[in-house]
Design a protein around this motif. Structure first.
Motif, PDB file in Angstrom:
ATOM      1  N   LEU A 153       2.349   6.526 -10.762  1.00 27.93           N
ATOM      2  CA  LEU A 153       2.831   5.944  -9.497  1.00 27.93           C
ATOM      3  C   LEU A 153       4.250   6.359  -9.161  1.00 27.93           C
ATOM      4  O   LEU A 153       5.123   6.366 -10.037  1.00 27.93           O
ATOM      5  CB  LEU A 153       2.845   4.415  -9.617  1.00 27.93           C
ATOM      6  N   ARG A 154       4.447   6.667  -7.879  1.00 26.17           N
ATOM      7  CA  ARG A 154       5.818   6.823  -7.380  1.00 26.17           C
ATOM      8  C   ARG A 154       6.194   5.578  -6.599  1.00 26.17           C
ATOM      9  O   ARG A 154       5.407   5.087  -5.787  1.00 26.17           O
ATOM     10  CB  ARG A 154       5.920   8.051  -6.462  1.00 26.17           C
ATOM     11  N   LEU A 155       7.410   5.092  -6.851  1.00 24.40           N
ATOM     12  CA  LEU A 155       7.937   3.977  -6.048  1.00 24.40           C
ATOM     13  C   LEU A 155       8.371   4.532  -4.696  1.00 24.40           C
ATOM     14  O   LEU A 155       9.238   5.416  -4.633  1.00 24.40           O
ATOM     15  CB  LEU A 155       9.135   3.352  -6.762  1.00 24.40           C
ATOM     16  N   VAL A 156       7.736   4.074  -3.627  1.00 29.21           N
ATOM     17  CA  VAL A 156       8.137   4.451  -2.267  1.00 29.21           C
ATOM     18  C   VAL A 156       9.027   3.323  -1.747  1.00 29.21           C
ATOM     19  O   VAL A 156       8.548   2.217  -1.495  1.00 29.21           O
ATOM     20  CB  VAL A 156       6.909   4.640  -1.346  1.00 29.21           C
ATOM     21  N   ARG A 157      10.322   3.606  -1.641  1.00 29.13           N
ATOM     22  CA  ARG A 157      11.239   2.551  -1.184  1.00 29.13           C
ATOM     23  C   ARG A 157      10.886   2.210   0.261  1.00 29.13           C
ATOM     24  O   ARG A 157      10.713   3.102   1.088  1.00 29.13           O
ATOM     25  CB  ARG A 157      12.687   3.016  -1.300  1.00 29.13           C
ATOM     26  N   GLY A 186      -4.545  -3.883  -6.436  1.00 31.98           N
ATOM     27  CA  GLY A 186      -3.811  -4.731  -5.500  1.00 31.98           C
ATOM     28  C   GLY A 186      -3.464  -6.082  -6.078  1.00 31.98           C
ATOM     29  O   GLY A 186      -3.980  -6.488  -7.131  1.00 31.98           O
ATOM     30  N   VAL A 187      -2.551  -6.744  -5.384  1.00 30.10           N
ATOM     31  CA  VAL A 187      -2.171  -8.112  -5.734  1.00 30.10           C
ATOM     32  C   VAL A 187      -2.230  -8.946  -4.455  1.00 30.10           C
ATOM     33  O   VAL A 187      -2.210  -8.405  -3.343  1.00 30.10           O
ATOM     34  CB  VAL A 187      -0.741  -8.174  -6.330  1.00 30.10           C
ATOM     35  N   THR A 203       4.066  -0.342  -3.386  1.00 30.27           N
ATOM     36  CA  THR A 203       4.693   0.117  -4.640  1.00 30.27           C
ATOM     37  C   THR A 203       5.887  -0.742  -5.086  1.00 30.27           C
ATOM     38  O   THR A 203       6.040  -0.956  -6.289  1.00 30.27           O
ATOM     39  CB  THR A 203       5.063   1.617  -4.584  1.00 30.27           C
ATOM     40  N   PRO A 204       6.705  -1.291  -4.180  1.00 27.23           N
ATOM     41  CA  PRO A 204       7.748  -2.193  -4.682  1.00 27.23           C
ATOM     42  C   PRO A 204       7.162  -3.407  -5.398  1.00 27.23           C
ATOM     43  O   PRO A 204       7.756  -3.924  -6.346  1.00 27.23           O
ATOM     44  CB  PRO A 204       8.516  -2.596  -3.415  1.00 27.23           C
ATOM     45  N   LEU A 205       5.979  -3.847  -4.976  1.00 28.59           N
ATOM     46  CA  LEU A 205       5.323  -4.965  -5.667  1.00 28.59           C
ATOM     47  C   LEU A 205       4.826  -4.490  -7.031  1.00 28.59           C
ATOM     48  O   LEU A 205       5.022  -5.153  -8.051  1.00 28.59           O
ATOM     49  CB  LEU A 205       4.138  -5.487  -4.845  1.00 28.59           C
ATOM     50  N   ALA A 206       4.186  -3.317  -7.041  1.00 29.21           N
ATOM     51  CA  ALA A 206       3.622  -2.791  -8.301  1.00 29.21           C
ATOM     52  C   ALA A 206       4.726  -2.574  -9.332  1.00 29.21           C
ATOM     53  O   ALA A 206       4.550  -2.874 -10.513  1.00 29.21           O
ATOM     54  CB  ALA A 206       2.880  -1.481  -8.028  1.00 29.21           C
ATOM     55  N   PHE A 207       5.863  -2.059  -8.886  1.00 33.77           N
ATOM     56  CA  PHE A 207       6.960  -1.790  -9.825  1.00 33.77           C
ATOM     57  C   PHE A 207       7.632  -3.079 -10.300  1.00 33.77           C
ATOM     58  O   PHE A 207       8.345  -3.067 -11.305  1.00 33.77           O
ATOM     59  CB  PHE A 207       7.984  -0.825  -9.206  1.00 33.77           C
ATOM     60  N   ALA A 208       7.420  -4.176  -9.574  1.00 31.22           N
ATOM     61  CA  ALA A 208       8.020  -5.450  -9.988  1.00 31.22           C
ATOM     62  C   ALA A 208       7.142  -6.198 -10.995  1.00 31.22           C
ATOM     63  O   ALA A 208       7.594  -7.150 -11.620  1.00 31.22           O
ATOM     64  CB  ALA A 208       8.237  -6.333  -8.763  1.00 31.22           C
TER      65      ALA A 208
END
Ligand SMILES: Cc1cc2nc3c(=O)[nH]c(=O)nc-3n(C[C@H](O)[C@H](O)[C@H](O)COP(=O)(O)OP(=O)(O)OC[C@H]3O[C@@H](n4cnc5c(N)ncnc54)[C@H](O)[C@@H]3O)c2cc1C
Length: 279
Positions: A86-90, A57-58, A95-100
């Motif tokens: 990880l899959r990005l779940v829009r 987490g962040v 996940t949008p945070l993790a992918f950023a």
């Protein structure tokens, strides 16, 4: 999509926090929405059993945004940290945070947990049935057994929507080709008529729909098999029924649901943008 400091700032992710205890050490984007990431704890990573997960987490403002992820790496290789898939779940909260996040960004990782682990000394044929990223714990299980010199015959059935989403194909097909690990990998595509899947000649349909035919083709004895199911809850319910119909007893079916049936992304329209997670 690749992370950058400006994305991070726009999303309000704190760059540092006293509770951050790990770093995003590496990342490989397999597609725009699928990534393998390596989370390296500061200090010695806590050991884990293959099949377990870590929660990463962040902090966004005052709140932790965090989610659990199955570990895909070998339990005998802690040096590179925990490999996650990880899959990005829009519209999702985390996940949008993790992918950023750019490589090198700090985060928090909680110690490995979970009861979805291999039975000791089980020599039955292992059926590893998953949808999407649910294949991750099965990669860890096989990697660990291989490292221990105790591989167990394994059949992987993995359902995805698109050919490009077939995960860990190189690793698993490499094992079958070399005979290094006795694995048979059978991916299936649920949207065969989509132009993105043109030219696909393998199995089609949702993974639960191919279970009985695939096991029959491979002459799997239902009383000599144990099944592990992981991923989408609807797939798991349907797959369990198929396995029972094939003749597997209840004690030979183990399950890990990635989310409760019927749940939508918490960050989706109409829902709060960022999910809070209790400490
Ligand atoms: C024990 C455990 C292990 C997990 N391991 C993994 C893993 O290895 N890889 C992984 O990608 N996810 C995994 N998950 C799911 C993960 O914890 C998150 O739920 C997911 O990343 C979505 O988080 P989010 O905050 O972006 O979405 P949220 O706002 O929490 O929305 C959740 C919704 O997103 C959808 N969703 C959740 N996970 C997925 C997925 N993987 N693929 C497609 N749709 C999904 C579902 O509709 C779900 O209801 C695991 C869950 C559990 C309980």
């Amino acid at each position: 999509m690749s992370g950058s400091e400006s994305n991070v700032a726009e999303l309000g992710i704190l760059a540092s926090d006293p509770a951050y205890n790990a770093v995003l050490a590496a990342r490989i984007d397999d597609t725009e929405t699928l990534a393998r990431v390596w989370i390296k704890p500061n200090g010695t990573p806590a050991p884990f059993e293959p099949g377990q997960y870590v929660t990463i987490g962040v902090k966004v403002g005052e709140k932790w945004v965090q989610r659990p992820y199955s570990i895909a790496s070998s339990a005998r290789d802690l040096a590179s940290g925990y490999e996650l898939y990880l899959r990005l779940v829009r519209g999702g909260a985390f996940t949008p945070l993790a992918f950023a996040l750019p490589v090198g960004h700090a985060m928090r990782v909680l110690p490995p947990k979970g009861k979805f682990i291999l039975q000791p000394d089980d020599e039955r044929v292992h059926l590893f049935i998953s949808s999407g990223t649910g294949i991750a714990p099965f990669v860890s299980m096989a990697r660990t057994l291989l490292a221990d010199g105790r591989p167990r015959r394994a059949i992987y059935l993995n359902g995805v929507s698109y050919v490009a989403d077939i995960g860990y194909a190189e690793l698993l097909n490499g094992w079958s080709a070399s005979g290094e690990y006795p694995a048979t990998y059978i991916p299936t595509i649920s949207r065969p008529s989509d132009p993105a899947n043109a030219g696909w000649t393998g199995r089609t349909g949702r993974v639960e729909r191919i279970i009985r035919s695939a096991l029959g083709d491979l002459s799997v004895d239902p009383l000599g098999a144990v099944a592990y199911l992981c991923g989408n809850p609807d797939m798991i319910v349907a797959a369990e029924q198929e396995l029972r119909a094939y003749g597997l007893p209840d004690e030979a079916i183990h399950k890990e649901l990635y989310w409760p049936a019927g749940k939508q992304p918490t960050g989706a329209v109409g829902a709060p943008k960022v999910a809070e997670t209790a400490e």
